[in-house]
Scaffold this active site. Structure first.
Site, PDB file in Angstrom:
ATOM      1  N   ASP A   1      83.250 -24.325   0.994  1.00  0.00           N
ATOM      2  CA  ASP A   1      84.428 -24.942   1.608  1.00  0.00           C
ATOM      3  C   ASP A   1      84.396 -24.865   3.122  1.00  0.00           C
ATOM      4  OD1 ASP A   1      85.007 -22.324   2.205  1.00  0.00           O
ATOM      5  OD2 ASP A   1      86.641 -22.130   0.769  1.00  0.00           O
TER       6      ASP A   1
ATOM      7  N   ASP B   1      82.963 -19.431   2.990  1.00  0.00           N
ATOM      8  CA  ASP B   1      81.521 -19.362   2.787  1.00  0.00           C
ATOM      9  C   ASP B   1      80.739 -19.579   4.071  1.00  0.00           C
ATOM     10  OD1 ASP B   1      81.740 -19.157  -0.135  1.00  0.00           O
ATOM     11  OD2 ASP B   1      82.505 -21.198   0.009  1.00  0.00           O
TER      12      ASP B   1
ATOM     13  N   ASP C   1      79.192 -22.678  -4.129  1.00  0.00           N
ATOM     14  CA  ASP C   1      80.318 -21.773  -4.340  1.00  0.00           C
ATOM     15  C   ASP C   1      81.143 -22.348  -5.489  1.00  0.00           C
ATOM     16  OD1 ASP C   1      82.333 -19.730  -3.686  1.00  0.00           O
ATOM     17  OD2 ASP C   1      83.521 -21.476  -3.090  1.00  0.00           O
TER      18      ASP C   1
END
Length: 745
Positions: free
Chosen positions: A598, A602, A398
């Site tokens: 995190d 996600d 991410d």
């Protein structure tokens, strides 16, 4: 993951699960200390883990006496062997009497060895049998006692061979071998013990009557503690008086102190650097964040992966198989060459087939790796996750908060000609304050620097993946704060100056947040995000490990393209949470995928991946969506963890190959009568030591400084991408040099 401690009690010496009963569903209630093997029982006695110093001295004395008597038996036996070499005249009464005296001396000096070392092994075998566990100690003692009985009968009858030296050497070798195994287990699991020792044994409790020193276990939630400079906080708590700097490196990996004042939270296990504070306990001892960290390591240590399950199944088959082979060996050799030779051959089979190396092959390597990883701020949920990590071929990141610092700042603010800066900030800050998104926090910080007081919204609604919607009581319709997709969805038009500013920012690869109401976009914020310090180096290291890297983001496509050009890796932009899941599943068709995020936004993608890696779990080590937690935000931990996992699996395979090969060849030699029992005992000891040594090398796996990170910024990485061969050679040379240094140390 649920703890296995309730169904499988742990060893009181090394902390590992005791063997699973075969004849019972549950372990009986213990009436004393529990040990996973005879080695731990013996080692615990020597180290006085569960006894007094006097008992420890007696255990060491017992081992020393046994070795003394065994050496005397060997001397007497070697003298008897000289009779076979020189063939003296046994018709001479003096010669015959001396030979018989030597046989009686062998009997006399071997009995203390049987009592000193054989009795504890027999007791352990009986304890295991009573608990429903069939151990090789039972077979071992059966063979040793049989050798003693046969030799004793030969002495009393005055004919036949004696094998007291065999029994003595077997007992000494087995005891020393099991002791080495037990200390090896403890060495492999000592990382957890070092973590536990971070908490102080006593604390200073503050009451209305003054201060008292009390044991840590007596502390309850709500107790007020005094923590002085240089001490560690024993529990999670809240500062009620004082101010200090706190070292939270055990959780965050960051060595820079954090200022703590009244009403701030402190975590158990962190260090109070320079202040004297009072704190109210908010979690019980060994609970809270530190307790969850310990529990993750403990659960990972007790869980069994694929290779461990394979070894367990093989060990369960070993016992009945060896019983059959040893019995057949006894009968065949007894009928063809004499029962004494049959007994020795059967005893050799039992010794050489002892599955000590097989039982240690997987857990020793996994325990050592898990402990090393925990020391370096990488928490694996289980050994199985470690094994799956070794097979990863694609790593997804991410962007916001993972690949970037997660702390963007507003570079520029552009307003529509009909909207003032103050009005735009008043409305947008009111909405941003209701969100925890990194962009929202950046807008709030920007408003603070302008000393703008936000308006008071009537209602605020979060629109996942798009932005925020809010209403105010001044008659203006809904106000939206978010990306350009949200603006288009709400039918807001963009004035020419804003459109030009938007396009310019997108071309430059910046992040944009727009705000609008009454059918028109009223302003936009241009934000800048910085990549983490070692992001470029981490991506390079993953490339050297033959891992494909993909970046997943919800940002505009043009920003994704700019980032792709900057880093030289594929960037998938404009993704909603469900799109990230879909992409992860697509990539998984070409091989196992790890997703790094995190751990909150996600979570769906982390769950969909073969291995989910959550960043910065220091204050939330119980995060469930991920299977690997990084206690720091250092991206270099990811390629290091991947390297560690691969080396662990390689070590496990080496150990299993050696254990299976050694047992297979050894059983054949022993069953055919080509292996003496004393040599079999020695080989069993050597085999276990080899497995232990090979596994414990993982405890010294390097983590820092694998390659020079001084030029690991994104710009330099783009330059290195133009010459991949040169970069690969530089990295391989650095890694080889580091490996040689580690081998030398």
């Amino acid at each position: 993951m649920t703890s296995t401690s309730s169904s499988r009690p742990n060893c009181d010496y090394c902390g590992l699960p005791v063997p699973q009963p075969l004849l019972q569903r549950r372990h009986p209630e213990p009436d004393g200390p529990r040990y996973c093997c005879y080695g731990c029982r013996f080692a615990a006695a020597i180290s006085a883990e569960d006894g007094t110093a006097a008992s420890a001295r007696w255990t060491l004395t017992r081992l020393g006496l046994a070795i003394f008597f065994a050496m005397n038996v060997m001397v007497f036996t070697m003298t008897l062997w000289s009779y076979d070499v020189y063939e003296p005249d046994l018709s001479d009464p003096l010669t015959a009497t001396f030979a018989q005296l030597l046989r009686y001396l062998c009997l006399l000096f071997s009995l203390p060895v049987l009592f000193l070392l054989g009795k504890p092994i027999a007791d352990n075998a009986w304890t295991n049998l009573r608990d429903g566990v069939l151990s090789t100690d039972l077979l071992l003692m059966t063979g040793v006692v049989a050798a003693y009985v046969y030799s004793g009968w030969s002495v009393l009858a005055g004919q036949g061979q004696v094998y007291f030296e065999v029994g003595c050497m077997i007992l000494v070798m087995v005891t020393l071998g099991r002791w080495l195994e037990a200390t090896g287990r403890l060495k492999a699991t000592e990382a957890l013990d070092r973590l536990q020792n971070l908490l102080p044994a006593t604390v200073t409790v503050v009451t209305v009557d003054g201060e008292t020193e009390q044991p840590l276990e007596s502390v309850q939630v709500g107790t007020r503690l005094r923590v002085r400079a240089g001490q560690r906080f024993p529990c999670d708590g809240r500062v009620v008086d004082g101010c200090t700097s706190v070292d939270e490196q055990v959780f965050t990996g960051e060595s820079w102190p954090v200022l703590k004042t009244v009403d701030d939270t402190v975590l158990g296990g962190t260090s109070n650097i320079d202040g004297d504070v009072l704190a109210d306990v908010t979690a019980p001892p060994r609970g809270g964040a530190f307790g969850r960290l310990l529990e993750i390591v403990r659960q990972a240590r007790n869980a069994r992966g694929r290779y461990q399950q394979l070894a367990d199944r093989a060990s369960r088959i070993f016992f009945p198989a060896i019983v059959l082979i040893a019995s057949a060996t006894l009968v065949v050799h007894g009928l063809t060459g004499g029962w004494d030779r049959g007994l020795l051959a059967a005893l050799s089979v039992v010794l050489i087939a002892c599955p000590c190396a097989l039982g240690l092959a997987t857990p020793m390597a996994v325990w050592a790796a898990l402990g090393r990883a925990a020391e370096r701020g990488v928490l694996f949920r289980s050994g199985e996750v470690l094994e799956r990590m070794a097979g990863i071929r694609t790593v997804c990141f991410d962007k916001t908060g993972t690949l970037t610092t997660g702390h963007p700042h507003v570079d520029a603010m552009v307003c529509d000609p009909s909207t003032s800066d103050e009005e735009l900030l008043q409305r947008t800050t009111a909405l941003a304050a209701a969100s925890t998104h990194a962009f929202s926090r950046a807008i709030c910080r920007h408003a603070d620097t302008r000393h703008i007081r936000p308006s008071r919204p009537q209602a605020v609604t979060t629109l996942p993946g798009r932005g925020i919607e809010g209403t105010f009581d001044d008659g203006i319709g809904p106000v939206w704060l978010g990306n350009d997709a949200l603006m288009r969805e709400r039918g807001l038009t963009l004035a020419a100056p804003l459109e030009e500013a938007l396009q310019s920012a997108l071309d430059a690869g910046h992040s944009i947040v727009l705000a609008g109401w009454d059918g028109q976009v009223r302003g936009l914020f241009v934000l800048h995000e910085s990549l983490r310090e070692h992001a470029g180096q981490a991506l390079d290291d993953l490339d050297l490990l033959d891992c494909h890297v993909h970046i997943l983001t919800g940002d505009h496509r043009s920003r994704g393209e700019a980032l792709a050009r900057r880093l030289g890796v594929p960037v998938h932009a404009e993704l909603q949470p469900e799109d990230k899941v879909r992409l992860v599943l697509e990539l998984a068709e070409d091989g196992p995928v790890a997703m790094t995020g995190d751990g909150i936004n996600d979570a769906p993608a982390l769950t969909a991946a073969d291995v989910g890696i959550a960043m910065g779990c220091g204050t939330d080590v119980s995060r469930d969506a991920s299977e690997v937690c990084l206690l720091t935000d250092d991206l270099a931990r990811i390629p290091w963890a991947l390297t560690l996992a691969r080396q662990t699996v390689r070590t496990v395979r080496q150990n299993l190959a050696w254990a299976f090969g050694y047992n297979a060849i050894g059983v054949v030699l022993a069953a055919t009568g080509r292996l003496h029992p004393a040599l079999a005992a020695l080989l069993m000891l050597v085999s276990s030591v080899l497995v232990i040594t090979n596994s414990l090398r993982l405890g010294y796996q390097p983590i820092d400084g694998e390659a020079d990170t001084s030029d690991s910024g994104p710009d330099q990485r783009s330059e290195r991408k133009n010459d991949p061969d040169r970069e690969r050679i530089e990295h391989e040379t650095a890694l080889e040099t580091l490996a040689l240094q580690e081998a030398g140390s």
